[in-house]
Scaffold this active site. Structure first.
Site, PDB file in Angstrom:
ATOM      1  N   CYS A 148      14.359  25.216   1.452  1.00  0.00           N
ATOM      2  CA  CYS A 148      13.449  25.892   0.507  1.00  0.00           C
ATOM      3  C   CYS A 148      12.566  24.846  -0.170  1.00  0.00           C
ATOM      4  CB  CYS A 148      14.246  26.648  -0.556  1.00  0.00           C
ATOM      5  SG  CYS A 148      15.595  27.636   0.102  1.00  0.00           S
ATOM      6  N   MET A 149      11.690  25.303  -1.064  1.00  0.00           N
ATOM      7  CA  MET A 149      10.775  24.369  -1.731  1.00  0.00           C
ATOM      8  C   MET A 149      11.531  23.351  -2.589  1.00  0.00           C
ATOM      9  SD  MET A 149       7.572  25.114  -4.265  1.00  0.00           S
ATOM     10  CE  MET A 149       6.591  26.048  -3.138  1.00  0.00           C
ATOM     11  N   ASP A 150      12.598  23.812  -3.271  1.00  0.00           N
ATOM     12  CA  ASP A 150      13.279  22.947  -4.238  1.00  0.00           C
ATOM     13  C   ASP A 150      14.766  22.780  -3.959  1.00  0.00           C
ATOM     14  OD1 ASP A 150      10.815  23.246  -5.845  1.00  0.00           O
ATOM     15  OD2 ASP A 150      11.581  25.279  -6.084  1.00  0.00           O
ATOM     16  N   LYS A 170       0.849  -1.196   0.000  1.00  0.00           N
ATOM     17  CA  LYS A 170       0.000   0.000   0.000  1.00  0.00           C
ATOM     18  C   LYS A 170       0.886   1.249   0.000  1.00  0.00           C
ATOM     19  CE  LYS A 170      -0.533  -0.429   4.990  1.00  0.00           C
ATOM     20  NZ  LYS A 170      -1.029   0.403   6.053  1.00  0.00           N
ATOM     21  N   TYR A 172      16.159  31.621   3.322  1.00  0.00           N
ATOM     22  CA  TYR A 172      15.049  32.470   3.779  1.00  0.00           C
ATOM     23  C   TYR A 172      15.177  32.814   5.256  1.00  0.00           C
ATOM     24  CZ  TYR A 172      12.520  31.372  -0.529  1.00  0.00           C
ATOM     25  OH  TYR A 172      12.141  31.251  -1.828  1.00  0.00           O
ATOM     26  N   HIS A 208      -5.655  -6.979  13.142  1.00  0.00           N
ATOM     27  CA  HIS A 208      -4.410  -6.199  13.091  1.00  0.00           C
ATOM     28  C   HIS A 208      -4.004  -5.830  14.515  1.00  0.00           C
ATOM     29  CE1 HIS A 208      -1.348  -3.857  11.156  1.00  0.00           C
ATOM     30  NE2 HIS A 208      -1.790  -2.712  11.600  1.00  0.00           N
ATOM     31  N   ARG A 210       0.974 -10.741   6.824  1.00  0.00           N
ATOM     32  CA  ARG A 210       0.975  -9.526   5.996  1.00  0.00           C
ATOM     33  C   ARG A 210       2.260  -8.774   6.324  1.00  0.00           C
ATOM     34  NH1 ARG A 210      -3.829  -9.240   8.775  1.00  0.00           N
ATOM     35  NH2 ARG A 210      -3.100  -7.371   9.829  1.00  0.00           N
ATOM     36  N   ARG A 252     -10.306   0.265  15.188  1.00  0.00           N
ATOM     37  CA  ARG A 252     -10.317   0.919  13.871  1.00  0.00           C
ATOM     38  C   ARG A 252     -11.512   0.387  13.086  1.00  0.00           C
ATOM     39  NH1 ARG A 252      -4.503   1.316  10.814  1.00  0.00           N
ATOM     40  NH2 ARG A 252      -4.926  -0.830  10.255  1.00  0.00           N
TER      41      ARG A 252
END
Ligand SMILES: Cc1ncc(COP(=O)(O)O)c(C=O)c1O
Length: 379
Positions: free
Chosen positions: A308-310, A38, A262, A163, A216, A133
């Site tokens: 930073c973002m990138d 998953k 920044y 689970h 699992r 759950r």
């Protein structure tokens, strides 16, 4: 080459296969393993991991949502696939069409199912033995689901599962209570389904699947410990499959008092070398990782200033050339930054770290040291 940026995640398929095969060896011969893929195989890439796990002996796959199962079918995977989570009842027909097993968590769900004449749906019943759950809690609830299944030729009662909430903790009292509840529920069924399963990685490795016939197996297939506290109890050392790498794109020498990033929060000292890396929070390398170390030339270098973002910046011990490889997670030279180190910095668990490395980071798959596949949804 199916990517053009200098940041990539390297997935070692040999490690995945080794972890699966070694675990199967550790289990009774009668045990069946479902590989949990998953969340895009915990960020590693579902199709490639699924193929590697099946290749190494897993007999089926488990995902959280029907969409994830359909995407594996689209990729040509024929093995049994179980959707662990609750699916919308009106999607039962699609699941049946693609031979995907769904989970029933309450009797009510079955009364809303919509399938066409002649369709056949494989069902696993989820028992809530202490996770709080999804799932049925009592023998009465379980029996009423089974009665409902028996009323129609369209269902195959294929499995029953629960689970554990604490299998990754040293103390086993709560685990044992859950296991006993599950055993009581299973014992109450006259005709047992083919797959009876409760063990996640922790219970698979510590308790050899906890006495039923299917496991699992998720986090430890990726070479990661279910928790640091049970790591010493694991029967063998796992092989981590995920590395995160980038390359320096610029190097500059600073004067005393010059600032980085920044907010200008980091101040360089005279002569300090700063390298810029093309990875940032939009890649999942989030701002909380400021101060985290990376490996350059096998040695540690800290991330300085805000991420930073990138991009982000590191303090280098000396001048390095552009294009020098940097490891953010994984081994380089004699040192290694393990997933748990990054998780600690993020105040989370190792599971979360690869899951949040975004799709913008291409996944590069290696076998026998060779690149065998690249996955980059952008191109
Ligand atoms: C229902 C269920 N089964 C199995 C697993 C696999 O657990 P692990 O990754 O600890 O092996 C998970 C993971 O969260 C799960 O939710």
């Amino acid at each position: 080459m199916d990517y053009y940026r200098d940041t990539w995640a390297e997935i070692n398929l040999d490690a995945i296969k080794w972890n699966v095969a070694k675990t199967i060896q550790h289990l009774a011969d009668s045990m069946t393993m479902f590989a949990v893929v998953k969340a895009n195989a915990y960020g590693h890439g579902d199709v490639q991991v699924a193929k590697a796990a099946l290749n190494a002996g897993a007999k089926g796959l488990a995902v959280a949502f029907l969409d994830e199962a359909l995407s594996l079918r689209k990729a040509g995977i024929k093995a049994p696939i179980l959707v662990l989570g609750a699916s919308r009842p009106d999607t039962a027909g699609i699941a049946a069409k693609y031979n995907i097993s769904l989970t029933v968590h309450e009797k009510e769900w079955l009364t809303h199912i919509h399938m066409e004449e002649g369709q056949m749906l494989r069902i696993h019943i989820k028992c809530d033995t202490g996770m709080g759950r999804i799932g049925v809690k009592t023998i009465g609830e379980l029996q009423s689901v089974i009665d409902e299944l028996n009323q129609s030729e369209s269902y195959v009662f294929e499995g029953i599962f629960t689970h554990f909430a604490t299998a990754d903790e040293v103390h086993t009292a709560y685990f044992e209570k859950q296991l006993q509840t599950f055993q009581e529920l299973v014992s109450s069924i006259r005709e047992k389904p083919r797959y009876i399963h409760c063990a996640n990685s922790a219970a698979t490795l510590r308790f050899q699947g906890a006495g039923v016939n299917t496991v699992r197996f998720g986090i430890s297939m990726y070479g990661l410990t279910p928790s640091l506290e049970i790591q010493p109890l694991l029967p063998f050392e796992l092989k981590p499959a995920f590395s995160l790498r980038t390359k320096i794109i610029q190097v500059k020498q600073m004067h005393a008092g010059e600032k980085v990033s920044y907010g200008a929060t980091y101040e360089a000292s005279e002569g300090e070398w700063i390298g810029t890396l093309p990875i940032g929070y939009a890649d999942g390398w989030i701002r909380k990782l400021s101060g985290q170390e990376v490996l350059v030339d096998g040695k540690r270098a800290p991330i300085v200033g805000r991420i930073c973002m990138d991009q982000c910046m590191i303090r280098l011990p000396r001048e390095y050339s552009c294009g020098t490889e940097v490891t953010l997670i994984g081994r380089q030279g004699d040192d290694e930054i393990i997933m748990d180190e990054v998780a600690r910095k993020l105040e989370t668990i190792n599971y979360e770290v690869p899951c949040v490395i975004t799709a913008r980071v291409p996944r590069v798959y290696k076998e026998n040291g060779q690149v065998v596949h690249v996955s980059n949804p952008l191109l």
